[in-house]
Motif scaffolding. Structure first.
Motif, PDB file in Angstrom:
ATOM      1  N   PRO A  53      23.972 -15.179   0.645  1.00 34.79           N
ATOM      2  CA  PRO A  53      24.865 -15.783   1.553  1.00 34.79           C
ATOM      3  C   PRO A  53      25.263 -15.039   2.897  1.00 34.79           C
ATOM      4  CG  PRO A  53      25.920 -15.592  -0.686  1.00 34.79           C
ATOM      5  CD  PRO A  53      24.493 -14.933  -0.562  1.00 34.79           C
ATOM      6  N   THR A  54      25.428 -15.601   3.969  1.00 32.25           N
ATOM      7  CA  THR A  54      25.772 -14.693   5.033  1.00 32.25           C
ATOM      8  C   THR A  54      27.245 -14.892   4.973  1.00 32.25           C
ATOM      9  OG1 THR A  54      26.562 -16.859   6.375  1.00 32.25           O
ATOM     10  CG2 THR A  54      24.371 -15.979   6.496  1.00 32.25           C
ATOM     11  N   PRO A  55      27.968 -13.668   5.532  1.00 34.64           N
ATOM     12  CA  PRO A  55      29.339 -13.190   5.409  1.00 34.64           C
ATOM     13  C   PRO A  55      30.241 -14.466   5.764  1.00 34.64           C
ATOM     14  CG  PRO A  55      28.403 -11.603   6.459  1.00 34.64           C
ATOM     15  CD  PRO A  55      27.582 -12.498   6.544  1.00 34.64           C
ATOM     16  N   ALA A  56      29.974 -15.265   6.703  1.00 43.02           N
ATOM     17  CA  ALA A  56      30.809 -16.631   7.129  1.00 43.02           C
ATOM     18  C   ALA A  56      30.705 -17.696   5.862  1.00 43.02           C
ATOM     19  CB  ALA A  56      30.204 -17.299   8.278  1.00 43.02           C
ATOM     20  N   SER A  57      29.649 -17.487   5.146  1.00 41.05           N
ATOM     21  CA  SER A  57      29.490 -18.515   3.939  1.00 41.05           C
ATOM     22  C   SER A  57      30.285 -18.245   2.835  1.00 41.05           C
ATOM     23  CB  SER A  57      28.083 -18.831   3.816  1.00 41.05           C
ATOM     24  OG  SER A  57      27.352 -17.885   3.360  1.00 41.05           O
ATOM     25  N   ARG A  58      30.362 -17.003   2.885  1.00 42.11           N
ATOM     26  CA  ARG A  58      31.372 -16.347   1.701  1.00 42.11           C
ATOM     27  C   ARG A  58      32.790 -16.908   1.620  1.00 42.11           C
ATOM     28  NH1 ARG A  58      28.164 -10.909   2.054  1.00 42.11           N
ATOM     29  NH2 ARG A  58      26.370 -11.311   0.817  1.00 42.11           N
TER      30      ARG A  58
END
Length: 104
Positions: free
Chosen positions: A97-102
């Motif tokens: 997952p990308t940082p934003a999706s976390r």
């Protein structure tokens, strides 16, 4: 944390049977052994494809969970049945997952 998108391809005409077996037998055992299955899907336009998405905390979690599944007494029969249903082609894509999706 990472996800795996795993695609199984049934022998011609056996996709519905594979999907049912995965839903009723394979995935429940994986979940009993601690695997988080995000979802399971059939592919529109390819009735013999089955896709499931699995989530793991890390490589050690994946190894521990799959080892527990493979050591389970029901696993050998499951492997035989899945082998009879699939046409030999499978693929696994690992996603981080990308940082934003976390944050969601």
């Amino acid at each position: 944390m990472f996800y795996e998108i795993r695609t199984e391809h049934a022998r011609a005409g056996r996709g519905t049977e594979l999907a049912r077996y995965m839903d009723e037998t394979v995935i429940p055992l994986h979940q009993e052994m601690g695997m988080h299955v995000v979802g399971a899907f059939t592919v529109i336009g390819d009735e013999d494809a089955f896709v499931w998405i699995r989530r793991f905390e890390d490589a050690a979690d994946r190894e521990r969970t799959l080892d527990a599944v493979h050591r389970h007494p029901r696993c050998a029969a499951m492997i035989d049945t899945v082998s009879a249903l699939v046409g030999g082609t499978e693929s696994t894509v690992r996603l981080a997952p990308t940082p934003a999706s976390r944050l969601r």
